[in-house]
Design an enzyme around this catalytic site. Structure first.
Site, PDB file in Angstrom:
ATOM      1  N   ASP A 138       0.875  -1.035  -0.285  1.00  0.00           N
ATOM      2  CA  ASP A 138       0.025   0.035   0.033  1.00  0.00           C
ATOM      3  C   ASP A 138       0.926   1.197   0.096  1.00  0.00           C
ATOM      4  OD1 ASP A 138      -1.743   1.902   0.474  1.00  0.00           O
ATOM      5  OD2 ASP A 138      -2.336   1.398   2.538  1.00  0.00           O
TER       6      ASP A 138
ATOM      7  N   LYS B 253       2.775  11.164  -3.264  1.00  0.00           N
ATOM      8  CA  LYS B 253       1.697  10.461  -4.085  1.00  0.00           C
ATOM      9  C   LYS B 253       0.679  11.398  -4.736  1.00  0.00           C
ATOM     10  CE  LYS B 253      -1.668   7.019  -3.200  1.00  0.00           C
ATOM     11  NZ  LYS B 253      -2.458   6.207  -2.167  1.00  0.00           N
TER      12      LYS B 253
ATOM     13  N   GLU C 277      -7.312   0.501  -4.512  1.00  0.00           N
ATOM     14  CA  GLU C 277      -7.365   0.309  -2.948  1.00  0.00           C
ATOM     15  C   GLU C 277      -8.557  -0.261  -2.257  1.00  0.00           C
ATOM     16  OE1 GLU C 277      -6.141   4.168  -1.960  1.00  0.00           O
ATOM     17  OE2 GLU C 277      -4.028   3.725  -2.690  1.00  0.00           O
TER      18      GLU C 277
ATOM     19  N   ASP D  55     -13.163   4.892   1.446  1.00  0.00           N
ATOM     20  CA  ASP D  55     -11.770   5.154   1.531  1.00  0.00           C
ATOM     21  C   ASP D  55     -11.399   6.529   1.703  1.00  0.00           C
ATOM     22  OD1 ASP D  55      -8.848   4.607   1.501  1.00  0.00           O
ATOM     23  OD2 ASP D  55      -8.904   3.477  -0.218  1.00  0.00           O
TER      24      ASP D  55
END
Length: 573
Positions: free
Chosen positions: A8, A70, A171, A195
């Site tokens: 992850d 990211k 994800e 999420d």
């Protein structure tokens, strides 16, 4: 062959896991950490620190410490979210030659892919230390709402890190797999995965039946996450100090780094308490040169008022995903919470309001995605076969029409793999070629979408306008790799291309980064670590050094600051 690990790659923290006989297992670092801060810092001596040692540099070496890479990966520097991020980032955000968002460290422009590769290398090293064997393959998760450029940029980061990314996994799908949603009942269930992590937000609606996860619709906001709450707090406190003392913390990287760290800690405290204190002695100097101390009580109500607009932005994607799936909130049997920001009390309260039921948090939201990635890695390796994943395209795919029109060929939330055919006719007499440009996005104005590539079919037979017909076939496989073929029907002449959208780096640039790093790593083996407490060399890795620390600074031309490769342009910092 070596095991396939699950990673992850998070905005705030990253995590690595592997599937063993007892199921997915999160791997701890030699220091005992189960999650690693996604922070990379370049020291004055040229060393690269990753994780907790890098985070310790966030105050003393703020301008050379990058967090949240990211959020930059595969993004353009002029995007609204990047402009907002750059205003409060202690490091400098600059424009690459192609307009991508990069960072400048000690005069050297670096891509977010290179920054992320250091985090991936650390994840790989943790896995090798825990497993006692080399690791070269991984399943890496990304937000479901990432576009193809962002997904390819993530693959490029893996390549730089020496990893073969065998699959990019969404994800929310990974989280549902780790929750064991397919083992709860022996009937078809409809669930939602909400999420909200440090930098991105995803909502996925899916059905689970007999081990088959079928995603019906997905939505989200790849520029919304917990760091936005932090940034809003930083901005409000900095504005207060400016109004009171006329001191601009935005121009002081060290003070900004301290304030950001304090605001993040305060947000975590306010997740369980109603109030806390911000105490930062000697934060800066006032206009008279006297020390400026910050001591301020902060309440949850204040932060919720400051961030109400951010919370509101979560509703739209949820409603759109439900509409795309053709469902009402009452049709959702369970809502699973994923991501550290779901600990903020206002978030589960909003979820309950939107879906009419209390959400579930049956697993550690910081580790569940890595666990799901490890479980899917086991499926790919043939170690288990208890689940099948059927995913969808997150964005519309289509072609440019006229000057700025966008004609959708594959609507968002189309199940993968998918294939479409479309016929075109020439628009002019004796037209010798057709040029078809493919884009991805939701805007009717094609200029606001992401260009994926172009197919040109030339040598068309002569004829009146409309007499020559060309068939376009667009195929997207389960890994979101697109194959495009254009064929003239009367002659059968064909032109085709397999589109792997650029992540912003050319193959030459990726190879150069890897080659420079190897040369410098070899030269630096005998140099003692500059970090006295933690070795800069991850277990099983050679040291990750600044690839250009001995080269002259070519990122500044005679006319001042420039972007990488000599192109002008800078945004914030």
């Amino acid at each position: 062959m070596s095991k396939i690990i699950g990673i992850d790659l998070g905005t705030t923290n990253s995590c690595v896991a592997v599937l063993d006989d007892r199921g997915p297992r999160v791997l701890a670092s030699p220091e005992g950490e189960r999650t690693t801060p996604s922070v990379v810092s370049w020291t004055a001596g040229g060393d690269v620190l990753v994780g907790t040692p890098a985070r310790r540099q966030a105050v003393t070496n703020a301008a050379s410490t990058v967090h949240g890479a990211k959020r930059l990966i595969g993004r353009k520097v002029n995007a609204d979210e990047i402009t907002a991020l750059a205003r409060t980032a202690p490091f400098r955000v600059v424009a690459a030659a192609n307009g991508d968002a990069w960072v400048r460290i000690a005069g050297q422009a670096r891509s977010p892919q290179e920054v992320a590769s250091h985090v991936l290398r650390r994840m790989r090293a943790i896995a090798e230390a825990a497993l006692g064997e080399p690791v070269t393959r991984a399943v890496v998760t990304v937000p479901a709402y990432f576009d193809e450029h962002q997904r390819q940029a993530t693959r490029d980061a893996g390549t730089i890190a020496g990893l073969d990314i065998v699959r990019i996994l969404n994800e929310p799908t990974a989280a549902a797999l780790a929750y064991g949603a397919h083992r709860v009942a022996d009937r078809r269930r409809t669930i939602a995965v909400f999420d909200l992590g440090g930098g991105t937000f995803d909502i996925s609606i899916m059905t689970v039946d007999a081990g088959i996860f079928e995603v019906l619709a997905t939505g989200g906001d790849s520029g919304l996450g917990g760091e936005d709450w932090d940034r809003r707090m930083v901005e409000r406190v900095a504005d207060e100090l400016f109004d009171r003392h006329r001191v601009d913390l935005m121009q002081n990287p060290v003070a900004l780094g301290r304030l950001r760290e304090a605001c993040e800690a305060a947000k975590k405290a306010l997740s369980s308490e109603r109030e806390t204190w911000l105490r930062l002695p000697f934060l800066a100097q006032d206009q008279n040169g006297d020390p400026l101390n910050l001591e301020r009580k902060l309440t949850r109500d204040e932060v919720e008022a400051w961030t109400a607009e951010l919370l509101d932005r979560l509703s739209g994607p949820c409603r759109r995903a439900l509409a795309d799936a053709g469902l009402a909130p009452a049709d959702i049997e369970e809502v699973l919470l994923v991501g550290g920001m779901t600990r903020w009390p206002a978030v589960p309260a909003l979820v309950e309001q939107l879906f009419g039921k209390k959400p579930s948090r049956g697993a550690n939201p910081d580790e569940v995605v890595a666990s799901g990635a490890a479980q899917y890695a086991g499926i790919l390796a043939g170690d288990t076969d208890d689940a099948t994943l059927l995913d969808v395209t997150p964005h519309d795919l289509g072609i440019k029409v006229g000057e700025s029109g966008f004609s959708v060929l594959i609507p968002r939330n189309s199940m993968l793999p998918v294939r479409v055919r479309k016929l075109f006719a020439t628009t002019m007499a004796n037209q010798r070629f057709v040029s078809i440009e493919l884009y991805q996005g939701e805007h009717a104005d094609v200029r606001k979408n992401r260009r994926l590539g172009q197919v040109v079919l030339d040598g068309l037979p002569a004829g009146p306008a409309g007499s020559v017909r060309v068939e376009l076939v667009l195929t997207i496989d389960v890994e979101s790799i697109m194959s495009v073929t254009a064929r003239e029907l009367s002659t059968g002449k064909e032109a085709g291309v397999t589109l792997r959208p650029s992540g912003g780096l050319s193959q030459r640039e990726i190879i150069e980064i890897i080659s420079r790093r190897r040369v410098e790593e070899t030269a630096a083996r005998d140099r003692p670590p500059t970090d006295g407490s933690v070795s800069r060399v991850p277990t099983g890795e050679m040291p990750a050094l600044d690839a250009n620390r001995d080269e002259p600074d070519r990122s500044r031309g005679p006319s001042g600051p420039t972007g990488p490769r000599g192109e002008p342009g800078e945004n914030g910092g």
